[in-house]
Write a protein that holds these residues in place. Structure first.
Motif, short mmCIF file in Angstrom:
data_model
loop_
_atom_site.label_atom_id
_atom_site.label_comp_id
_atom_site.label_asym_id
_atom_site.label_seq_id
_atom_site.Cartn_x
_atom_site.Cartn_y
_atom_site.Cartn_z
N SER A 1 6.44 11.25 -1.27
CA SER A 1 6.20 10.10 -2.15
C SER A 1 7.41 9.17 -2.17
O SER A 1 7.27 7.94 -2.12
CB SER A 1 5.89 10.58 -3.58
OG SER A 1 4.74 11.39 -3.61
N ILE B 1 0.84 -1.21 0.00
CA ILE B 1 0.00 0.00 0.00
C ILE B 1 0.87 1.25 0.00
O ILE B 1 0.65 2.18 -0.79
CB ILE B 1 -0.95 -0.01 1.22
CG1 ILE B 1 -2.00 -1.11 1.06
CG2 ILE B 1 -1.63 1.35 1.38
CD1 ILE B 1 -2.86 -1.33 2.29
N ILE C 1 1.01 3.87 -3.25
CA ILE C 1 0.65 5.28 -3.03
C ILE C 1 1.82 6.17 -3.41
O ILE C 1 1.64 7.23 -4.05
CB ILE C 1 0.24 5.53 -1.57
CG1 ILE C 1 -1.09 4.83 -1.26
CG2 ILE C 1 0.10 7.03 -1.29
CD1 ILE C 1 -1.50 4.91 0.20
N SER D 1 1.51 8.78 -6.55
CA SER D 1 1.61 10.21 -6.23
C SER D 1 2.85 10.83 -6.86
O SER D 1 2.81 11.96 -7.35
CB SER D 1 1.63 10.42 -4.72
OG SER D 1 2.72 9.75 -4.11
#
Length: 380
Positions: free
Chosen positions: A272, A240, A244, A248
Motif C-alpha cells: 500500500s 488510481i 488504492i 488499502s
C-alpha cells in the motif's frame, strides 16, 4: 507552376519515396486542376527516392526537392522551408487521393478555417483502397484516442490530404519526422485553438507498394498522443495508484483483510505504501508535464496559470515539511514507547510504515516544489 513569375498563392507538396508508379499520375492531375481552376500554384515533390521518381518530377515540370532523408514528417518539414504559397496543400503521391479536391480545400481556408483535413470515411471509400485492419481497427482507434485525449471531433485523424495556412506553420513548430507527424499537426493545432475543418473526400487504391509499417507507425502515433496528454499518461494512473494505496492502507491499519479464507495483517501495508508513493510521484510528473507545456510549448490553461500564481515554492515546501514533521512525530512516538518498554520488542510495524510513507511524500514534495519553480520559468 507560378503565374507570371509572381509568388504562388498555393504550394502543393507531395512527400515521395519510391512512388514512380503513382507520381506521374498525381502530377498530371494536379497540373490539370491548376489550369482548369486558374490557380496560382507551385508543385513541390519532397523526395528521398532511389527509383525514377526524381526524373518523373522534372519531366512533369514540378519542383524537385531532393533531400534523401527518410520519413513522412521530414519530407514535409524540408518542403515547408522552400514553400512560397500562402496556403499549403498536402497529399500523398500514391494516387490514393483525388487532387480535384484542391479548390475545395483552399476555399475552406479562405472562408475561415485554419486547417482543413479530409475524412475518407464520410466520403467514398473505393474497393481495396484501405486494408481491413486499417479501416476497421487502426484508423478508428487512433482517431478515437485523439478525440478522447484532446476533446476534438475529428473522425479521420490519419488522413494524408490536408491544407493549412502557411502563417501557422511557425506557430505550430512541427518537429516529428515519422508518420506521427500527422498526429502532431492536429494536436498542436488543437492546443493552439486553430479552426479545424473536416470535409468528406474519396479514397482510391494506391499505385505501387505501401511503405507503412502498421504496428510501429500506430505505436508512434499513440506514443506521441500520450506524451502530449499528461492527464492520461500520468495523472489518472497516478491517482488510481494513490487512492488504492490510501484505501488499502487505512483498511489494514484499523483492521485486517480476509480474502479466500486468507487473513492479511500488516504485511500488505508495504505494498500500500509503495502504491501511495509511486502514485503521488506520477501525479507530480503530470504537473511537471503540464507546466512545461504551458511555459515552453505555448499551451494555454487558465486554471493552472491562476493556480501557479498562488501556489509558490514556499507554500508547497511548507506542505512537504508538514508531512516530514508528521513522520517525525510518529517516529518519536515509536522511540518513546520503545524506551518506556525497557528497550524490549515492539509491535509498531504499522506505525513505522505510516511514518516512512509520510517521510517519503514530504521529501518528494519539498524537492518537487523546486522543480515546479524551475519549469515555471518561461523562455523569453
Amino acid at each position: 507552376m507560378e503565374n507570371n513569375g509572381n509568388k504562388p498563392e498555393i504550394s502543393v507538396i507531395l512527400p515521395c519515396r519510391n512512388e514512380e508508379e503513382g507520381l506521374a499520375f498525381c502530377l498530371k492531375q494536379i497540373k490539370e486542376v491548376i489550369v482548369k481552376n486558374n490557380l496560382s500554384a507551385e508543385i513541390i515533390v519532397s523526395d528521398s527516392s532511389s527509383d525514377k521518381s526524381p526524373q518523373i518530377t522534372l519531366e512533369e515540370g514540378a519542383i524537385l526537392l531532393k533531400h534523401n532523408k527518410e520519413g513522412y514528417g521530414i519530407a514535409y518539414l524540408e518542403a515547408f522551408k522552400i514553400a512560397k504559397g500562402k496556403y499549403i496543400f498536402m497529399a500523398d503521391a500514391d494516387a490514393t487521393y483525388s487532387f480535384e479536391e484542391i479548390p475545395n480545400f483552399i476555399n475552406q481556408l479562405k472562408q475561415g478555417a485554419d486547417i482543413v483535413i479530409g475524412n475518407r470515411f464520410s466520403g467514398k471509400m473505393h474497393k481495396d483502397a484501405m486494408t481491413f485492419s486499417h479501416k476497421y481497427i487502426g484508423n478508428p482507434i487512433l482517431s478515437f484516442i485523439l478525440r478522447l485525449f484532446f476533446n476534438t471531433k475529428i473522425k479521420d485523424s490519419q488522413c494524408g490530404m490536408r491544407a493549412i495556412k502557411s502563417e501557422y506553420l511557425k506557430k505550430l513548430s512541427l518537429q516529428t519526422i515519422g508518420m506521427e507527424f500527422a498526429s502532431e499537426m492536429l494536436i498542436k493545432a488543437i492546443k493552439n485553438n486553430l479552426k479545424i475543418k473536416e470535409i468528406p473526400i474519396g479514397y482510391y487504391p494506391r499505385k505501387g507498394k505501401s511503405k507503412m509499417k502498421s504496428f510501429s507507425d500506430a505505436w508512434k502515433h499513440i506514443r506521441f498522443m500520450l506524451l502530449y496528454s499528461p492527464l492520461f499518461l500520468f495523472f489518472i494512473p497516478g491517482l488510481i495508484f494513490f487512492l488504492i494505496g490510501v484505501i488499502s492502507m487505512t483498511w489494514l491499519y484499523f483492521g485486517t483483510i480476509k480474502l479466500f479464507n486468507i487473513t492479511f495483517s500488516y504485511h500488505p501495508m508495504f505494498f500500500s505504501a509503495m502504491l501511495i508513493i509511486a502514485g503521488y510521484q506520477i501525479i507530480i510528473f503530470s504537473g511537471f508535464a503540464k507546466i512545461y507545456s504551458i511555459t515552453h510549448l505555448g499551451e494555454k490553461n487558465k486554471i493552472l496559470e491562476r493556480m501557479f500564481k498562488y501556489i509558490t515554492i514556499e507554500k508547497v515546501g511548507i506542505i512537504g515539511l508538514l508531512a516530514i514533521m508528521i513522520s517525525s512525530v510518529i517516529s518519536a512516538f515509536i522511540v518513546i514507547k520503545w524506551i518506556i518498554s525497557g528497550y524490549g520488542n515492539l509491535n509498531e510495524i504499522k506505525n513505522s510504515i505510516i511514518a516512512l510513507t509520510f517521510l517519503t511524500i514530504g521529501i518528494q514534495t519539498v524537492f518537487s516544489s523546486f522543480m515546479f519553480s524551475i519549469l515555471g520559468i518561461k523562455n523569453k
